[in-house]
Design a protein around this motif. Structure first.
Motif, PDB file in Angstrom:
ATOM      1  N   MET A 157      45.240  36.532  53.561  1.00  0.00           N
ATOM      2  CA  MET A 157      44.031  36.578  52.845  1.00  0.00           C
ATOM      3  C   MET A 157      43.097  35.520  52.844  1.00  0.00           C
ATOM      4  N   LYS A 158      43.543  34.561  53.561  1.00  0.00           N
ATOM      5  CA  LYS A 158      42.664  33.311  53.619  1.00  0.00           C
ATOM      6  C   LYS A 158      41.389  33.686  54.222  1.00  0.00           C
ATOM      7  N   LEU A 198      39.064  35.593  51.959  1.00  0.00           N
ATOM      8  CA  LEU A 198      38.504  34.788  50.905  1.00  0.00           C
ATOM      9  C   LEU A 198      37.714  33.688  51.162  1.00  0.00           C
ATOM     10  N   LEU A 231      40.425  38.329  45.316  1.00  0.00           N
ATOM     11  CA  LEU A 231      41.341  37.338  44.655  1.00  0.00           C
ATOM     12  C   LEU A 231      41.883  38.121  43.389  1.00  0.00           C
ATOM     13  N   TYR A 242      44.691  41.172  44.544  1.00  0.00           N
ATOM     14  CA  TYR A 242      45.624  41.024  45.673  1.00  0.00           C
ATOM     15  C   TYR A 242      46.323  39.725  45.090  1.00  0.00           C
ATOM     16  N   ILE A 243      45.700  38.658  44.777  1.00  0.00           N
ATOM     17  CA  ILE A 243      46.668  37.229  44.651  1.00  0.00           C
ATOM     18  C   ILE A 243      46.964  37.233  42.994  1.00  0.00           C
ATOM     19  N   GLU A 244      45.858  37.531  42.127  1.00  0.00           N
ATOM     20  CA  GLU A 244      46.264  37.267  40.655  1.00  0.00           C
ATOM     21  C   GLU A 244      47.590  38.166  40.168  1.00  0.00           C
ATOM     22  N   ILE A 284      50.122  38.616  42.042  1.00  0.00           N
ATOM     23  CA  ILE A 284      51.386  38.139  42.302  1.00  0.00           C
ATOM     24  C   ILE A 284      51.527  36.899  41.668  1.00  0.00           C
ATOM     25  N   LEU A 285      50.431  36.149  41.289  1.00  0.00           N
ATOM     26  CA  LEU A 285      50.472  34.910  40.372  1.00  0.00           C
ATOM     27  C   LEU A 285      50.998  35.311  39.105  1.00  0.00           C
ATOM     28  N   THR A 343      45.414  26.113  39.059  1.00  0.00           N
ATOM     29  CA  THR A 343      45.735  26.968  40.238  1.00  0.00           C
ATOM     30  C   THR A 343      44.651  27.860  40.349  1.00  0.00           C
ATOM     31  N   PHE A 378      42.059  28.042  43.741  1.00  0.00           N
ATOM     32  CA  PHE A 378      41.644  29.250  44.458  1.00  0.00           C
ATOM     33  C   PHE A 378      40.261  29.187  44.617  1.00  0.00           C
TER      34      PHE A 378
END
Length: 160
Positions: free
Chosen positions: A1-2, A5, A19, A22-24, A26-27, A47, A51
């Motif tokens: 994803m880098k 993003l 973000l 897909y990322i939140e 997981i977080l 964190t 991001f």
């Protein structure tokens, strides 16, 4: 994803949505059962800012405040309020069921308490966030769904 993003050709709005999608998740996996202390809250906020800085390609050595980074990203800090909202809705669901989960969540099980400083309970953190006063007031509010949803909506609006 880098690569997605940090891609400057993609609008900041689209990168923020990626973000969030897909990322939140997981977080925030299993965040409904967390007890958020001040230390944990600081780590989550750091964190979130990490991001955003990576997304905007802002070096950690650049002398930019978090407020300016948030302005550049056209956003505000939302992670903690999202977690608290999920916790509150889950807590209301558990309290209305009145089963074993209810007893465990409220901490009303028989037995001895461990030595030393006691851990913060989920209900204490939620009552503080909802400004419900005592935890018993929050438990009583869960019985009425409309009242509970209104309390959650008011707390989210305040952005605490």
């Amino acid at each position: 994803m880098k690569t997605v993003l940090t891609n400057k050709n993609i609008s900041i709005r689209t990168r923020r949505r990626a973000l969030e999608c897909y990322i939140e998740p997981i977080l925030m996996y299993r965040c409904e059962a967390w007890t958020i202390s001040k230390q944990t809250q600081k780590k989550l906020e750091a964190t979130e800012m990490w991001f955003l800085r990576r997304m905007l390609r802002i070096s950690w050595t650049a002398k930019k405040t978090n407020d300016t980074v948030l302005e550049e990203a056209h956003t505000t800090r939302l992670l903690i309020s999202k977690i608290r909202k999920r916790q509150a809705t889950f807590f209301g669901h558990v309290m209305r069921r009145e089963k074993l989960e209810n007893l465990v969540t409220t901490g009303m099980l028989e037995g001895k308490r461990s030595r030393g400083k006691q851990r913060e309970k989920l209900i204490e953190g939620l009552a503080d966030w909802l400004k419900a006063g005592k935890s018993l007031e929050a438990i009583e509010a869960t019985k009425d769904r409309k009242k509970w949803r209104t309390m959650i909506a008011n707390a989210v609006k305040q952005g605490t």
